[in-house]
Design a protein around this motif. Structure first.
Motif, PDB file in Angstrom:
ATOM      1  N   ILE A 246       0.828  -1.215   0.000  1.00 26.20           N
ATOM      2  CA  ILE A 246       0.000   0.000   0.000  1.00 26.20           C
ATOM      3  C   ILE A 246       0.861   1.264   0.000  1.00 26.20           C
ATOM      4  CG2 ILE A 246      -1.642   1.373   1.353  1.00 26.20           C
ATOM      5  CD1 ILE A 246      -3.044  -1.267   2.095  1.00 26.20           C
ATOM      6  N   PRO A 247       1.747   1.480   0.988  1.00 27.03           N
ATOM      7  CA  PRO A 247       2.551   2.717   0.953  1.00 27.03           C
ATOM      8  C   PRO A 247       3.540   2.747  -0.199  1.00 27.03           C
ATOM      9  CG  PRO A 247       3.192   1.322   2.798  1.00 27.03           C
ATOM     10  CD  PRO A 247       1.956   0.723   2.235  1.00 27.03           C
ATOM     11  N   LEU A 248       4.053   1.597  -0.621  1.00 22.48           N
ATOM     12  CA  LEU A 248       4.987   1.588  -1.744  1.00 22.48           C
ATOM     13  C   LEU A 248       4.302   2.062  -3.026  1.00 22.48           C
ATOM     14  CD1 LEU A 248       7.952   0.824  -2.281  1.00 22.48           C
ATOM     15  CD2 LEU A 248       7.170  -1.458  -2.933  1.00 22.48           C
ATOM     16  N   GLY A 249       3.062   1.625  -3.243  1.00 20.95           N
ATOM     17  CA  GLY A 249       2.317   2.084  -4.410  1.00 20.95           C
ATOM     18  C   GLY A 249       1.991   3.564  -4.344  1.00 20.95           C
ATOM     19  N   VAL A 250       1.626   4.048  -3.154  1.00 22.43           N
ATOM     20  CA  VAL A 250       1.364   5.487  -2.986  1.00 22.43           C
ATOM     21  C   VAL A 250       2.610   6.287  -3.321  1.00 22.43           C
ATOM     22  CG1 VAL A 250       0.807   7.287  -1.304  1.00 22.43           C
ATOM     23  CG2 VAL A 250      -0.448   5.121  -1.274  1.00 22.43           C
ATOM     24  N   TYR A 251       3.742   5.855  -2.791  1.00 24.49           N
ATOM     25  CA  TYR A 251       5.016   6.529  -3.084  1.00 24.49           C
ATOM     26  C   TYR A 251       5.269   6.581  -4.590  1.00 24.49           C
ATOM     27  CZ  TYR A 251      10.071   6.835  -3.796  1.00 24.49           C
ATOM     28  OH  TYR A 251      11.327   7.165  -4.256  1.00 24.49           O
ATOM     29  N   SER A 252       5.059   5.466  -5.288  1.00 23.58           N
ATOM     30  CA  SER A 252       5.340   5.415  -6.721  1.00 23.58           C
ATOM     31  C   SER A 252       4.428   6.332  -7.517  1.00 23.58           C
ATOM     32  CB  SER A 252       5.205   3.973  -7.226  1.00 23.58           C
ATOM     33  OG  SER A 252       6.133   3.134  -6.581  1.00 23.58           O
ATOM     34  N   LEU A 253       3.168   6.408  -7.122  1.00 26.27           N
ATOM     35  CA  LEU A 253       2.245   7.297  -7.831  1.00 26.27           C
ATOM     36  C   LEU A 253       2.576   8.763  -7.569  1.00 26.27           C
ATOM     37  CD1 LEU A 253      -1.077   5.322  -7.316  1.00 26.27           C
ATOM     38  CD2 LEU A 253       0.200   5.599  -9.458  1.00 26.27           C
ATOM     39  N   LEU A 254       2.996   9.085  -6.339  1.00 25.77           N
ATOM     40  CA  LEU A 254       3.405  10.460  -6.063  1.00 25.77           C
ATOM     41  C   LEU A 254       4.679  10.824  -6.817  1.00 25.77           C
ATOM     42  CD1 LEU A 254       2.656  10.654  -2.231  1.00 25.77           C
ATOM     43  CD2 LEU A 254       1.367  11.734  -4.087  1.00 25.77           C
ATOM     44  N   ARG A 255       5.534   9.831  -7.072  1.00 27.04           N
ATOM     45  CA  ARG A 255       6.763  10.059  -7.833  1.00 27.04           C
ATOM     46  C   ARG A 255       6.497  10.128  -9.340  1.00 27.04           C
ATOM     47  NH1 ARG A 255      11.736  11.561  -6.644  1.00 27.04           N
ATOM     48  NH2 ARG A 255      12.693   9.897  -7.887  1.00 27.04           N
ATOM     49  N   ASN A 256       5.312   9.711  -9.758  1.00 24.72           N
ATOM     50  CA  ASN A 256       4.939   9.736 -11.172  1.00 24.72           C
ATOM     51  C   ASN A 256       3.614  10.476 -11.310  1.00 24.72           C
ATOM     52  OD1 ASN A 256       6.840   7.617 -12.790  1.00 24.72           O
ATOM     53  ND2 ASN A 256       6.498   6.898 -10.699  1.00 24.72           N
ATOM     54  N   LEU A 366      -7.692   6.872  -0.549  1.00 27.23           N
ATOM     55  CA  LEU A 366      -6.668   7.756  -0.001  1.00 27.23           C
ATOM     56  C   LEU A 366      -6.526   9.010  -0.851  1.00 27.23           C
ATOM     57  CD1 LEU A 366      -4.310   8.180   2.067  1.00 27.23           C
ATOM     58  CD2 LEU A 366      -2.830   7.144   0.335  1.00 27.23           C
ATOM     59  N   PHE A 367      -6.411   8.829  -2.162  1.00 24.31           N
ATOM     60  CA  PHE A 367      -6.213   9.995  -3.038  1.00 24.31           C
ATOM     61  C   PHE A 367      -7.487  10.807  -3.219  1.00 24.31           C
ATOM     62  CE2 PHE A 367      -2.443   7.521  -4.428  1.00 24.31           C
ATOM     63  CZ  PHE A 367      -1.487   8.501  -4.187  1.00 24.31           C
ATOM     64  N   GLU A 368      -8.659  10.192  -3.037  1.00 21.87           N
ATOM     65  CA  GLU A 368      -9.905  10.950  -3.074  1.00 21.87           C
ATOM     66  C   GLU A 368     -10.031  11.842  -1.833  1.00 21.87           C
ATOM     67  OE1 GLU A 368     -12.765   7.816  -5.589  1.00 21.87           O
ATOM     68  OE2 GLU A 368     -12.917   7.960  -3.394  1.00 21.87           O
ATOM     69  N   ARG A 369      -9.661  11.315  -0.689  1.00 24.02           N
ATOM     70  CA  ARG A 369      -9.863  12.053   0.553  1.00 24.02           C
ATOM     71  C   ARG A 369      -8.709  12.989   0.898  1.00 24.02           C
ATOM     72  NH1 ARG A 369     -12.727   8.545   5.218  1.00 24.02           N
ATOM     73  NH2 ARG A 369     -12.247  10.534   6.245  1.00 24.02           N
ATOM     74  N   ARG A 374       1.444  14.584  -0.251  1.00 22.38           N
ATOM     75  CA  ARG A 374       2.810  14.663  -0.777  1.00 22.38           C
ATOM     76  C   ARG A 374       3.790  14.093   0.254  1.00 22.38           C
ATOM     77  NH1 ARG A 374       0.600  19.396   0.574  1.00 22.38           N
ATOM     78  NH2 ARG A 374       1.689  20.827   1.995  1.00 22.38           N
ATOM     79  N   VAL A 375       4.914  13.616  -0.246  1.00 23.08           N
ATOM     80  CA  VAL A 375       5.926  12.993   0.598  1.00 23.08           C
ATOM     81  C   VAL A 375       6.741  14.067   1.302  1.00 23.08           C
ATOM     82  CG1 VAL A 375       7.992  11.525   0.617  1.00 23.08           C
ATOM     83  CG2 VAL A 375       6.057  10.961  -0.878  1.00 23.08           C
ATOM     84  N   LEU A 376       7.038  13.826   2.566  1.00 30.11           N
ATOM     85  CA  LEU A 376       7.908  14.718   3.334  1.00 30.11           C
ATOM     86  C   LEU A 376       9.353  14.256   3.212  1.00 30.11           C
ATOM     87  CD1 LEU A 376       6.026  15.313   6.721  1.00 30.11           C
ATOM     88  CD2 LEU A 376       6.752  17.067   5.104  1.00 30.11           C
TER      89      LEU A 376
END
Length: 401
Positions: A246-256, A366-369, A374-376
């Motif tokens: 879950i967090p790894l995918g969130v990180y990847s989408l924020l990076r792309n 997560l992205f809807e709400r 963004r990553v710190l």
């Protein structure tokens, strides 16, 4: 090329970069579909390409049992799995198939479809706990509680016990580097699931373990020890991978961000995005795909002899340009389901339908709400789980308005 004459790489492989498998995998794929290596002073084969990986993972002469001589983990410290009745992950057919059939309907498409509202409720419940905050660690505050709550409710495990089994499960994933600690954690969880099975027998309830108890009473085909072993497998394997993904995918989408923008423009792409993120990261890689040949197997111009150990490099196969165009590119429109992130063949992860549903709902909600998530901090300073059986992040600090 006679790869037997090439220098043998040693495991563990060098660290992967955060966005892809280890860079050495590309060189291994270019060398040959099967490459000789050494693991714990034993010769093994590394399967580097997608087609050959599928061939061997479906071959009836490939055994998953570490009890067989020649298996990469045979007699290996830190590998207590495969010793419990009912813990069928390292068993071969027909024993493996008997246990898997008992659980097939519990993880089938129909059951998972019926579970989707409950998964939505879990995700929103966890996100509600973040309300009023503007910073969080998406590993401890989102990925882990979502995956653990879903598994607890599925199995009938008290959520208040989560710290106990999360900590022990995490310790077990370090078994390659800390075998004594992993063995101690294994014994503690084994005692816990034994009591869990006794509790389910006394009061079955409306959950998976309860249904297995009722089936045991109906058919007499499942012992207490087998029920505890199945509970062990589901509890240990059922939440760690999803919690990491879950967090790894969130990180990847924020990076792309262009990929995230495509998902926001067309939410129907979320199932495709889940498949791509699974392929892209392949977080369980080689440890979960260890095998030994029980007879000679011809693979192209090479032969795996009976008694020889094999590691299928799942992350390498999932980045094989022969199977995936531009495999190093994250493309949420790709949508290919022929990746090996859940394994392949009779040992494909039983919970793949549930994991897909959890990931899709968790990412989307997560992205809807939190639309401005963004990553710190700098990406290069994030603490990735390079040293463990399951790749992921130790922490993912994020902020939002």
């Amino acid at each position: 090329m006679d790869v037997d004459q090439e220098p043998r790489p040693h495991f563990p492989m060098p660290r992967r970069c955060p966005h892809a498998p280890p860079p050495e995998y590309e060189e291994l794929r270019d060398r040959a579909p099967l490459v000789r290596a050494t693991f714990r002073d034993r010769p093994v084969w590394l399967v580097t390409r997608h087609a050959e990986a599928q061939q061997l993972l479906t071959h009836p002469a490939m055994s998953s049992s570490p009890q067989r001589p020649g298996h990469p983990f045979a007699d290996a410290a830190g590998s207590p799995r495969g010793t419990l009745p009912g813990d069928f992950i390292d068993m071969d057919p027909p024993e493996h198939d008997r246990y898997r059939r008992m659980l097939a309907s519990e993880f089938g498409m129909r059951r998972v479809r019926a579970m989707r509202p409950a998964i939505h409720s879990v995700v929103d419940e966890v996100l509600d706990d973040l309300s009023g905050r503007h910073e969080a660690d998406l590993v401890a505050d989102f990925g882990m509680p979502v995956a653990t709550l879903v598994m607890c409710r599925l199995l009938g495990v008290p959520y208040e016990d989560r710290d106990f089994f999360q900590e022990r499960t995490h310790t077990m994933t370090k078994g390659l580097t800390h075998p004594e600690e992993a063995e101690a954690a294994f014994k503690e969880i084994r005692g816990y699931v034994d009591e869990l099975a006794h509790r389910a027998a006394r009061d079955p309830g409306d959950h998976l373990l309860g249904r297995l108890v009722r089936e045991r009473h109906r058919s007499g085909g499942l012992t207490h020890e087998e029920l505890a072993g199945m509970a062990f497998l589901l509890l240990v394997s059922g939440h760690q991978t999803t919690a990491n993904m879950i967090p790894l995918g969130v990180y990847s989408l924020l990076r792309n961000p262009e990929q995230l923008a495509a998902l926001r423009a067309d939410p129907a792409l979320w199932p495709s995005a889940v498949e791509e993120l699974l392929r892209y990261h392949s977080i369980v890689d080689w440890v979960a795909l260890a095998r030994v040949a029980t007879e000679d197997i011809r693979v192209g111009e090479q032969t795996v002899r009976a008694g020889e150990g094999v590691f299928v490099l799942g992350a390498s196969a999932n980045h094989d340009e022969r199977a995936f165009a531009d495999p190093a590119v994250l493309d949420v429109r790709r949508g290919r389901r022929n990746h090996l992130a859940f394994g392949y063949g009779v040992h494909q992860c039983l919970g793949h339908n549930l994991a897909r549903a959890e990931l899709e709902i968790a990412y989307r909600r997560l992205f809807e709400r939190l639309p401005d998530l963004r990553v710190l901090g700098a990406p290069e300073h994030l603490p990735f789980r390079y040293e463990e059986r399951t790749f992921g992040l130790h922490r993912l600090p994020v902020t939002w308005s």
